[in-house]
Design a protein around this motif. Structure first.
Motif, PDB file in Angstrom:
ATOM      1  N   TYR A 100      -4.442  -4.831   5.342  1.00 55.39           N
ATOM      2  CA  TYR A 100      -3.306  -4.080   4.815  1.00 55.39           C
ATOM      3  C   TYR A 100      -3.833  -2.786   4.225  1.00 55.39           C
ATOM      4  O   TYR A 100      -4.853  -2.777   3.517  1.00 55.39           O
ATOM      5  CB  TYR A 100      -2.562  -4.872   3.745  1.00 55.39           C
ATOM      6  CG  TYR A 100      -1.611  -4.025   2.919  1.00 55.39           C
ATOM      7  CD1 TYR A 100      -0.412  -3.561   3.462  1.00 55.39           C
ATOM      8  CD2 TYR A 100      -1.927  -3.662   1.609  1.00 55.39           C
ATOM      9  CE1 TYR A 100       0.451  -2.765   2.719  1.00 55.39           C
ATOM     10  CE2 TYR A 100      -1.066  -2.877   0.860  1.00 55.39           C
ATOM     11  CZ  TYR A 100       0.117  -2.424   1.412  1.00 55.39           C
ATOM     12  OH  TYR A 100       0.955  -1.633   0.682  1.00 55.39           O
ATOM     13  N   HIS A 149       5.011   7.930   1.601  1.00 60.26           N
ATOM     14  CA  HIS A 149       4.353   6.620   1.443  1.00 60.26           C
ATOM     15  C   HIS A 149       4.331   5.947   2.810  1.00 60.26           C
ATOM     16  O   HIS A 149       5.376   5.827   3.466  1.00 60.26           O
ATOM     17  CB  HIS A 149       5.105   5.752   0.428  1.00 60.26           C
ATOM     18  CG  HIS A 149       4.419   4.446   0.153  1.00 60.26           C
ATOM     19  ND1 HIS A 149       3.840   4.142  -1.053  1.00 60.26           N
ATOM     20  CD2 HIS A 149       4.196   3.362   0.942  1.00 60.26           C
ATOM     21  CE1 HIS A 149       3.310   2.937  -1.007  1.00 60.26           C
ATOM     22  NE2 HIS A 149       3.507   2.446   0.196  1.00 60.26           N
ATOM     23  N   GLN A 150       3.132   5.505   3.218  1.00 64.60           N
ATOM     24  CA  GLN A 150       2.998   4.838   4.510  1.00 64.60           C
ATOM     25  C   GLN A 150       2.186   3.563   4.328  1.00 64.60           C
ATOM     26  O   GLN A 150       1.180   3.541   3.615  1.00 64.60           O
ATOM     27  CB  GLN A 150       2.309   5.756   5.525  1.00 64.60           C
ATOM     28  CG  GLN A 150       3.078   7.051   5.798  1.00 64.60           C
ATOM     29  CD  GLN A 150       2.395   7.933   6.825  1.00 64.60           C
ATOM     30  OE1 GLN A 150       1.862   7.447   7.815  1.00 64.60           O
ATOM     31  NE2 GLN A 150       2.429   9.244   6.605  1.00 64.60           N
ATOM     32  N   ASP A 151       2.624   2.479   4.987  1.00 67.69           N
ATOM     33  CA  ASP A 151       1.930   1.188   4.971  1.00 67.69           C
ATOM     34  C   ASP A 151       1.482   0.840   6.383  1.00 67.69           C
ATOM     35  O   ASP A 151       2.188   1.119   7.361  1.00 67.69           O
ATOM     36  CB  ASP A 151       2.841   0.080   4.441  1.00 67.69           C
ATOM     37  CG  ASP A 151       3.194   0.257   2.977  1.00 67.69           C
ATOM     38  OD1 ASP A 151       2.275   0.521   2.178  1.00 67.69           O
ATOM     39  OD2 ASP A 151       4.390   0.148   2.634  1.00 67.69           O
ATOM     40  N   ALA A 210      -4.753   5.344  -2.472  1.00 66.14           N
ATOM     41  CA  ALA A 210      -5.040   4.550  -1.283  1.00 66.14           C
ATOM     42  C   ALA A 210      -5.437   3.134  -1.695  1.00 66.14           C
ATOM     43  O   ALA A 210      -6.183   2.939  -2.654  1.00 66.14           O
ATOM     44  CB  ALA A 210      -6.170   5.179  -0.468  1.00 66.14           C
ATOM     45  N   SER A 260      -2.410   0.978   2.340  1.00 69.89           N
ATOM     46  CA  SER A 260      -1.309   1.758   1.780  1.00 69.89           C
ATOM     47  C   SER A 260      -1.803   3.166   1.497  1.00 69.89           C
ATOM     48  O   SER A 260      -2.901   3.359   0.967  1.00 69.89           O
ATOM     49  CB  SER A 260      -0.806   1.105   0.485  1.00 69.89           C
ATOM     50  OG  SER A 260       0.121   1.946  -0.173  1.00 69.89           O
ATOM     51  N   ARG A 261      -0.986   4.148   1.853  1.00 68.94           N
ATOM     52  CA  ARG A 261      -1.287   5.551   1.572  1.00 68.94           C
ATOM     53  C   ARG A 261      -0.056   6.171   0.891  1.00 68.94           C
ATOM     54  O   ARG A 261       1.009   6.257   1.504  1.00 68.94           O
ATOM     55  CB  ARG A 261      -1.591   6.309   2.869  1.00 68.94           C
ATOM     56  CG  ARG A 261      -2.713   5.697   3.712  1.00 68.94           C
ATOM     57  CD  ARG A 261      -4.072   5.907   3.097  1.00 68.94           C
ATOM     58  NE  ARG A 261      -5.125   5.408   3.954  1.00 68.94           N
ATOM     59  CZ  ARG A 261      -5.713   4.219   3.800  1.00 68.94           C
ATOM     60  NH1 ARG A 261      -5.328   3.429   2.801  1.00 68.94           N
ATOM     61  NH2 ARG A 261      -6.670   3.823   4.609  1.00 68.94           N
ATOM     62  N   GLU A 262      -0.215   6.568  -0.356  1.00 65.14           N
ATOM     63  CA  GLU A 262       0.898   7.169  -1.101  1.00 65.14           C
ATOM     64  C   GLU A 262       0.515   8.568  -1.549  1.00 65.14           C
ATOM     65  O   GLU A 262      -0.484   8.763  -2.256  1.00 65.14           O
ATOM     66  CB  GLU A 262       1.267   6.327  -2.316  1.00 65.14           C
ATOM     67  CG  GLU A 262       2.486   6.871  -3.059  1.00 65.14           C
ATOM     68  CD  GLU A 262       3.015   5.926  -4.117  1.00 65.14           C
ATOM     69  OE1 GLU A 262       4.044   6.254  -4.737  1.00 65.14           O
ATOM     70  OE2 GLU A 262       2.401   4.853  -4.310  1.00 65.14           O
ATOM     71  N   ASN A 313      -6.727  -0.597   0.276  1.00 68.05           N
ATOM     72  CA  ASN A 313      -7.106  -1.323   1.479  1.00 68.05           C
ATOM     73  C   ASN A 313      -7.449  -2.757   1.084  1.00 68.05           C
ATOM     74  O   ASN A 313      -8.257  -2.970   0.162  1.00 68.05           O
ATOM     75  CB  ASN A 313      -8.329  -0.692   2.150  1.00 68.05           C
ATOM     76  CG  ASN A 313      -8.118   0.772   2.485  1.00 68.05           C
ATOM     77  OD1 ASN A 313      -7.428   1.105   3.436  1.00 68.05           O
ATOM     78  ND2 ASN A 313      -8.711   1.657   1.698  1.00 68.05           N
TER      79      ASN A 313
END
Length: 381
Positions: free
Chosen positions: A107, A125-127, A80, A109-111, A82
């Motif tokens: 911003y 993967h989500q942004d 993660a 990000s979660r991978e 942030n």
């Protein structure tokens, strides 16, 4: 300029609906610049900051066999990131009146990397991106007291717990929660009264609702979903301290929480569950200059609390009485005795949250403590 470095590690072995075996490492930095030079001949305070944080969790999950690891159910790496860039300016257009403006760019990000592929690859993967402006005004009507009004936008991306904490551990596709909030309030201290009072009204888009996972036979796992419609959060927060006579102080904290759906296609204008609408904590205390203090206290949840989104099942209102006494020295030593729930009230301290109980009893009530007595000593260096 402030600069703070934060690092931390955590190991978790948690045999609940599954055996969760996790190792987490978190890191972050906060860089903040403040300028208090006058602007156009008037007092001005400018703040600029950057707040990046991140973390990695190695997550291993097993069937719970009497609190021990059984067959593996999932294994993953969760990364993660942030990053928040924010700025705020307070400009005094009059000696006691400040115009407050601000902006935050976010911003996240979660991978999710699936390392247990026998049931397929659930890697994802989500942004998420957010822009949150703010504008308001603050009137300092005395040296110790002020009134304010604000309008702000908010942005909250889902956490990894909300994306993956469910039975089966498959990542969900969730939208970030966003909101618009109007707030008006006052805080300060005058004579024997110290107060902090605010009223707010927020329109929440894609609210992240955490519910019990119906696919979990143990009834303890949760699943998060976005609300299908805008939800409304409005309420009052009040903190009040009054010293009517010497050595006597009355402290109160009150919240009115009117949280509900707004013309939802399924739930109409139902109240959001798990949240008391009216909640009060109060204490009347005698405080002697020597350091001794004593007095009764009360905790009151004044209304029934819905358990499900359909509002067919609720927990009861309750009131608890207690008493606390102690002694505190200026050198750092303190001792206390506390009695809680003196009337031995039977009540649900919290509940689970489900979609629809259909009016039937459900195993979603967590009982609060009965009559209990506590004591302790402390020394601060």
């Amino acid at each position: 300029m402030d600069k703070i470095i934060v690092e931390g590690g955590k190991d978790l072995f948690h045999p609940i609906f599954q055996v969760l075996d996790q190792t987490s490492d978190d890191y972050g930095m906060n860089i903040r610049y403040t300028n208090e030079n006058d602007l156009f001949g008037r007092k001005n305070i400018f703040i600029l900051g950057l707040y990046p944080t991140g973390g990695r969790t190695q997550d291993d999950r097993f069937v719970n066999v009497g609190g021990h690891r059984g067959a593996r159910r999932a294994k993953s790496t969760q990364d993660a990131i942030n990053i928040d860039l924010y700025g705020e300016n307070q400009h005094y257009i009059l000696h006691q009146l400040a115009l407050v403006t601000g902006l935050q760019l976010s911003y996240a990000s979660r991978e999710y990397t699936d390392r247990f592929l026998s049931n397929g690859d659930q890697s994802d993967h989500q942004d998420f991106f957010g822009v949150s402006p703010k504008i308001g005004a603050r009137w300092e009507f005395t040296a110790n007291s002020q009134a304010y009004v604000n309008f702000s936008r908010s942005f909250e991306p889902p956490s990894f717990g909300e994306l993956t904490l469910q039975y089966g551990n498959t990542p969900l596709q969730l939208s970030a929660q966003r909101g618009s909030t109007v707030e008006i309030g006052t805080r300060g201290q005058e004579g024997m009264v110290n107060w902090d009072l605010s009223y707010y009204h927020a329109w929440i888009e894609n609210e992240l609702l955490q519910l019990r996972d119906p696919a979990d036979p143990s009834g303890t796992a949760t699943i998060t979903r976005n609300a299908d419609s805008t939800t409304i959060h409005q309420g009052i927060e009040l903190g009040l301290e009054i010293r009517p006579i010497e050595n006597i102080v009355l402290r109160q904290a009150y919240m009115w929480n009117d949280f509900r759906f707004d013309n939802d296609p399924t739930y109409g204008n139902n109240r959001l569950p798990g949240i008391p609408e009216h909640y009060l904590r109060a204490e009347l205390r005698y405080e002697h200059p020597s350091g001794f203090y004593a007095g009764p206290n009360v905790e009151w949840s004044a209304t029934r609390i819905p358990v499900d989104l359909a509002n067919t099942l609720s927990s009861d209102a309750y009131a608890l009485m207690g008493f606390r006494a102690g002694y505190r020295t200026k050198q750092g030593f303190s001792a206390y005795f506390e009695a809680k729930n003196l009337t031995d009230e039977k009540y649900a301290a919290t509940t689970g949250v489900i979609a629809n109980a259909d009016g039937r009893d459900a195993a979603q009530f967590y009982p609060g403590d009965g009559r209990a007595f506590f004591g302790g000593v402390e020394y601060r260096f």
